[in-house]
Design an enzyme around this catalytic site. Sequence first.
Site, PDB file in Angstrom:
ATOM      1  N   SER A 151       0.871  -1.185   0.000  1.00 16.33           N
ATOM      2  CA  SER A 151       0.000   0.000   0.000  1.00 16.33           C
ATOM      3  C   SER A 151       0.899   1.223   0.000  1.00 16.33           C
ATOM      4  O   SER A 151       2.088   1.121   0.357  1.00 16.33           O
ATOM      5  CB  SER A 151      -0.859  -0.015   1.277  1.00 16.33           C
ATOM      6  OG  SER A 151      -1.482   1.239   1.485  1.00 16.33           O
ATOM      7  N   TYR A 164      -2.044  -0.343  10.854  1.00 17.55           N
ATOM      8  CA  TYR A 164      -2.110  -0.824   9.459  1.00 17.55           C
ATOM      9  C   TYR A 164      -0.829  -0.480   8.689  1.00 17.55           C
ATOM     10  O   TYR A 164      -0.289  -1.316   7.957  1.00 17.55           O
ATOM     11  CB  TYR A 164      -3.325  -0.207   8.768  1.00 17.55           C
ATOM     12  CG  TYR A 164      -3.441  -0.510   7.296  1.00 17.55           C
ATOM     13  CD1 TYR A 164      -3.778  -1.792   6.853  1.00 17.55           C
ATOM     14  CD2 TYR A 164      -3.229   0.484   6.331  1.00 17.55           C
ATOM     15  CE1 TYR A 164      -3.899  -2.068   5.501  1.00 17.55           C
ATOM     16  CE2 TYR A 164      -3.349   0.213   4.980  1.00 17.55           C
ATOM     17  CZ  TYR A 164      -3.688  -1.062   4.571  1.00 17.55           C
ATOM     18  OH  TYR A 164      -3.798  -1.340   3.230  1.00 17.55           O
TER      19      TYR A 164
HETATM   20  N1  LIG Z   1      -8.791  -0.357  -0.506  1.00  8.08           N
HETATM   21  C1  LIG Z   1      -7.680   0.342  -0.438  1.00  8.08           C
HETATM   22  O1  LIG Z   1      -7.687   1.587  -0.446  1.00  8.08           O
HETATM   23  C2  LIG Z   1      -6.340  -0.353  -0.355  1.00  8.08           C
HETATM   24  C3  LIG Z   1      -5.201   0.404  -0.564  1.00  8.08           C
HETATM   25  C4  LIG Z   1      -3.954  -0.206  -0.497  1.00  8.08           C
HETATM   26  C5  LIG Z   1      -3.853  -1.556  -0.225  1.00  8.08           C
HETATM   27  N2  LIG Z   1      -4.986  -2.290  -0.021  1.00  8.08           N
HETATM   28  C6  LIG Z   1      -4.810  -3.712   0.289  1.00  8.08           C
HETATM   29  O2  LIG Z   1      -5.529  -4.486  -0.636  1.00  8.08           O
HETATM   30  C7  LIG Z   1      -5.953  -5.706  -0.016  1.00  8.08           C
HETATM   31  C8  LIG Z   1      -7.444  -5.877  -0.242  1.00  8.08           C
HETATM   32  O3  LIG Z   1      -8.116  -4.767   0.339  1.00  8.08           O
HETATM   33  P1  LIG Z   1      -9.604  -4.376  -0.079  1.00  8.08           P
HETATM   34  O4  LIG Z   1      -9.689  -2.896   0.011  1.00  8.08           O
HETATM   35  O5  LIG Z   1     -10.000  -5.084  -1.331  1.00  8.08           O
HETATM   36  O6  LIG Z   1     -10.387  -4.966   1.190  1.00  8.08           O
HETATM   37  P2  LIG Z   1     -11.793  -5.739   1.308  1.00  8.08           P
HETATM   38  O7  LIG Z   1     -12.155  -5.686   2.750  1.00  8.08           O
HETATM   39  O8  LIG Z   1     -12.747  -5.244   0.292  1.00  8.08           O
HETATM   40  O9  LIG Z   1     -11.377  -7.241   0.918  1.00  8.08           O
HETATM   41  C9  LIG Z   1     -10.483  -7.965   1.735  1.00  8.08           C
HETATM   42  C10 LIG Z   1     -10.924  -9.421   1.747  1.00  8.08           C
HETATM   43  O10 LIG Z   1      -9.993 -10.142   2.589  1.00  8.08           O
HETATM   44  C11 LIG Z   1     -10.755 -11.056   3.344  1.00  8.08           C
HETATM   45  N3  LIG Z   1     -10.021 -11.435   4.559  1.00  8.08           N
HETATM   46  C12 LIG Z   1      -9.849 -10.692   5.695  1.00  8.08           C
HETATM   47  N4  LIG Z   1      -9.154 -11.395   6.596  1.00  8.08           N
HETATM   48  C13 LIG Z   1      -8.870 -12.592   6.020  1.00  8.08           C
HETATM   49  C14 LIG Z   1      -8.178 -13.730   6.465  1.00  8.08           C
HETATM   50  N5  LIG Z   1      -7.654 -13.797   7.707  1.00  8.08           N
HETATM   51  N6  LIG Z   1      -8.056 -14.797   5.616  1.00  8.08           N
HETATM   52  C15 LIG Z   1      -8.610 -14.762   4.384  1.00  8.08           C
HETATM   53  N7  LIG Z   1      -9.291 -13.688   3.908  1.00  8.08           N
HETATM   54  C16 LIG Z   1      -9.426 -12.630   4.728  1.00  8.08           C
HETATM   55  C17 LIG Z   1     -12.040 -10.329   3.658  1.00  8.08           C
HETATM   56  O11 LIG Z   1     -13.085 -11.231   4.050  1.00  8.08           O
HETATM   57  C18 LIG Z   1     -12.319  -9.627   2.329  1.00  8.08           C
HETATM   58  O12 LIG Z   1     -13.099 -10.410   1.466  1.00  8.08           O
HETATM   59  C19 LIG Z   1      -5.546  -5.602   1.456  1.00  8.08           C
HETATM   60  O13 LIG Z   1      -4.322  -6.310   1.652  1.00  8.08           O
HETATM   61  C20 LIG Z   1      -5.335  -4.107   1.654  1.00  8.08           C
HETATM   62  O14 LIG Z   1      -4.416  -3.827   2.674  1.00  8.08           O
HETATM   63  C21 LIG Z   1      -6.224  -1.724  -0.084  1.00  8.08           C
END
Ligand SMILES: NC(=O)c1ccc[n+]([C@@H]2O[C@H](COP(=O)([O-])OP(=O)(O)OC[C@H]3O[C@@H](n4cnc5c(N)ncnc54)[C@H](O)[C@@H]3O)[C@@H](O)[C@H]2O)c1
Length: 257
Positions: A151, A164
């Site tokens: 991220s 985070y």
């Molecule tokens: N959305 C953003 O702005 C953003 C920015 C940078 C990085 N990210 C990263 O992208 C990734 C996905 O984020 P997102 O925004 O799509 O989130 P989201 O919450 O929409 O999706 C995350 C998914 O991970 C699953 N999950 C959570 N804990 C888990 C576990 N222990 N085992 C298996 N699955 C699990 C959740 O059930 C969910 O379906 C994350 O690693 C997040 O840190 C997101």
Amino acid sequence: MSMETIEPGLGRMTGKAVLITGASSGIGRATALVFAAEGARLVINDINAAGLETLRATIAAAGAEVRAFVGDVSKAADSEAMVAATVAAYGRIDVAVANAGIIPEKDLLSATAADFDHVMAIDGRGMFLTCKYAAAEMLKAGGGAIVCLSSVSGEAGQASQAVYGPAKFVASGITRHLGVELARSGVRVNAVAPGTIATPALMKMSKEYVDGVTARHPIGRIGQPVEVARAILFLASDEASFITGAVLPVDGGYLAQ
Ligand SMILES: NC(=O)c1ccc[n+]([C@@H]2O[C@H](COP(=O)([O-])OP(=O)(O)OC[C@H]3O[C@@H](n4cnc5c(N)ncnc54)[C@H](O)[C@@H]3O)[C@@H](O)[C@H]2O)c1
């Protein structure tokens, strides 16, 4: 590509066995749809069984090969088993996308030791375990590609990310260390560092945080999940054959400032 349809791709993943963690929602879901469109044979993982089944049915209805594996990436037994399930289904694992994560919004004084341990267990240890078990199988086959979800919070400091942010520095760190450790083996390890992306996780964050962070994206908007999925596809594909240990910003210019 919309989030809910699978339009034909260019076959960049034809026949490849691909594991995607945290696929029920957001970036993981968009990545599964993009990889399916490119011809991948998928194992999708999440702790959210209902969301996973909805996605599995969507992908299967479009004619792609897909299996669902409900499990918690923070547990070694689950991570090992989801990799084993991929190998059992397809005989190998060519690509692992270590995407599962949680995004708690906590500043230093409100964050507890339990908050720190919780995010580190999933975003830190979970990513390590996914890489460990996937790489072990890739080494047996002589190659593969891992893409981690870091991220902008894993590359630079921000307010309200006291637990985070450090966990995402783990994602960037794993990528660089494993990229070097595995470089001669044919296993490439890279990461994307998304800026703020419009996913369900973002909807749980405060309006104050989202408005503030949106304003700091030079491109003038936040990103869509599919825009991250396309970068993950590139890093996982043979087109990125000379790229390893890299953390690619997908952030509308956020880290360039
Ligand atoms: N959305 C953003 O702005 C953003 C920015 C940078 C990085 N990210 C990263 O992208 C990734 C996905 O984020 P997102 O925004 O799509 O989130 P989201 O919450 O929409 O999706 C995350 C998914 O991970 C699953 N999950 C959570 N804990 C888990 C576990 N222990 N085992 C298996 N699955 C699990 C959740 O059930 C969910 O379906 C994350 O690693 C997040 O840190 C997101």
